[in-house]
Scaffold this motif. Structure first.
Motif, short mmCIF file in Angstrom:
data_model
loop_
_atom_site.label_atom_id
_atom_site.label_comp_id
_atom_site.label_asym_id
_atom_site.label_seq_id
_atom_site.Cartn_x
_atom_site.Cartn_y
_atom_site.Cartn_z
N LYS A 158 9.51 18.52 -1.51
CA LYS A 158 8.57 17.66 -0.81
C LYS A 158 7.17 17.86 -1.38
CE LYS A 158 9.26 18.57 3.59
NZ LYS A 158 9.21 18.31 5.04
N THR A 159 6.48 16.76 -1.65
CA THR A 159 5.13 16.81 -2.21
C THR A 159 4.21 17.65 -1.32
OG1 THR A 159 5.47 14.65 -3.21
CG2 THR A 159 3.20 15.40 -3.02
N GLU A 181 6.13 11.98 -9.40
CA GLU A 181 6.08 11.89 -7.94
C GLU A 181 6.98 10.73 -7.55
OE1 GLU A 181 1.40 13.03 -7.81
OE2 GLU A 181 2.12 11.62 -6.29
N ARG A 183 9.38 8.63 -4.40
CA ARG A 183 9.45 8.38 -2.96
C ARG A 183 10.91 8.22 -2.58
NH1 ARG A 183 5.13 4.99 -0.02
NH2 ARG A 183 4.21 7.05 -0.22
N TYR A 184 11.33 9.07 -1.67
CA TYR A 184 12.69 8.94 -1.14
C TYR A 184 12.68 7.87 -0.08
CZ TYR A 184 15.37 12.96 -2.81
OH TYR A 184 16.11 13.83 -3.54
N ASP A 185 13.60 6.97 -0.22
CA ASP A 185 13.72 5.97 0.82
C ASP A 185 15.06 6.20 1.46
OD1 ASP A 185 14.37 2.40 0.72
OD2 ASP A 185 13.73 3.70 2.36
N ASP A 199 10.61 7.31 4.71
CA ASP A 199 10.04 7.55 3.38
C ASP A 199 9.51 8.96 3.28
OD1 ASP A 199 8.56 4.28 2.62
OD2 ASP A 199 10.62 5.04 2.62
N ASP A 201 7.65 11.63 0.40
CA ASP A 201 7.11 11.83 -0.95
C ASP A 201 7.68 13.12 -1.53
OD1 ASP A 201 3.91 10.56 0.08
OD2 ASP A 201 5.54 9.54 -0.98
#
Lengths: 210, 124
Positions: A158-159, A181, A183-185, A199, A201
């Motif tokens: 995770k960011t 970077e 984005r998990y959707d 969502d 990051d």
């Protein structure tokens, strides 16, 4: 070996079947074929860390990353996961793809039953993030990965935890670098996800051990 | 489970076990197949192996063939030797059976080619 373009690899990986009944406690999400394809393509085309290499996948789930690695020319892969149901799906998927150079071990990655150090050339993983019931598990996975890999570890974190992950990795002797970077959707995988999709990051990080 | 994987497995995470290596093998079903030979890969893997454990494991299941018990020098250029290693490491798979901890005797089942190394809570 011809390198699959990301789009072609993504197409292939769409055939990997996911969890029939994902388990909340284990944070089981499928790594999307899009993310997996781009991640694996970068690992091979920029760093040459898959073709002809000995590769491990920690927390392999249904096998998107392992299968992708094999498609990109990994010499041998060993995949580890704690869930026998996931490994059953994993085996089905590997057989569908007719891949013969993948072995699997059912175990808890945190207590990985491996005696060699620097066993593998490359370790790839999409570890549980450590939310909900398992705080700190992402770093436990990372620590194991850094011991197992001879050259590099590629992982998703995770960011929001980036600084901490980088610091820890450095203290363990690795040189981390954020490659992308993402984005998990995540579609509402579990009943408690009230929104239609969630969502998150996420950083793709390369941990250099050389 | 290939013998390459067996060569790295240990039960040392178990409470009361010091070394836990090498794990004994009880093989009920073995599958032998033919896979693509990559001499460079085999050559690179050899230094990571516990050669003695490999030979003993292969021998215990009747598949050591004419693999030498001692690792020879200058194997990198010996294609015939590398092919024998390739065969033992990657072409012989235990499909059903057990792995056995040499210290505690604890058995780890292998089914459908997958060793189950999960420990019970009281074993950690």
């Amino acid at each position: 070996m011809a390198l699959f373009k990301p789009k072609a690899l993504e197409c292939q990986l769409q055939n990997v079947k996911g969890f029939e009944k994902p388990k909340v406690k284990l944070e089981q999400y499928v790594t999307s074929p899009h993310i997996a394809a781009h991640m694996l393509h970068t690992i091979q085309s920029t760093f040459d860390d898959l073709e002809g290499k000995f590769v491990a996948d920690l927390g392999c789930g249904c096998g998107v990353l392992t299968i992708g690695a094999a498609l990109l020319g990994a010499a041998q892969c060993v995949a580890f996961d704690i869930d026998p149901d996931a490994l059953e799906m994993f085996t089905l998927n590997v057989n569908e793809f007719d891949i013969c150079n993948i072995d699997t071990v059912l175990c808890d990655v945190r207590f990985i039953p491996v005696s060699w150090k620097k066993t593998f050339d490359t370790v790839i993983m999409n570890p549980p993030f450590g939310t909900k019931h398992q705080q700190g598990i992402d770093l436990q996975f990372l620590h194991v990965a850094l011991n197992l890999a001879g050259k590099s570890v590629y992982s998703l974190h995770k960011t929001s935890t980036r600084k901490y992950v980088m610091q820890k990795a450095e203290s363990w002797g690795a040189k981390p670098k954020v490659l992308a970077e993402l984005r998990y959707d995540l579609p509402a995988t579990y009943k408690f996800h009230r929104k239609h999709s969630v969502d998150i990051d996420v950083d793709l990080i390369r941990f250099n051990l050389e | 489970m290939k013998l390459l994987t067996h060569n790295m497995l240990t039960s040392k995470c178990m409470k009361g076990v010091t070394v836990g290596y090498p794990l004994g093998i009880v093989a009920k079903d073995i599958k032998v197949s033919e896979t693509e030979f990559n001499s460079e890969f085999v050559s690179r893997i050899i230094p990571k192996l516990d050669w003695n454990a490999l030979w003993k494991a292969a021998d215990s299941i009747g598949h050591s063939g004419d693999l030498p018990q001692q690792l020879m020098e200058d194997y990198e250029n010996n294609e015939e030797f590398l092919k024998k290693v390739h065969h033992v490491l990657l072409e012989v798979e235990i499909i059903n059976g057990e792995l056995v901890c040499p210290e505690s005797g604890r058995k780890f089942p292998i089914s459908q080619g997958i060793p189950n190394m999960l420990l019970n809570e009281d074993e950690l």
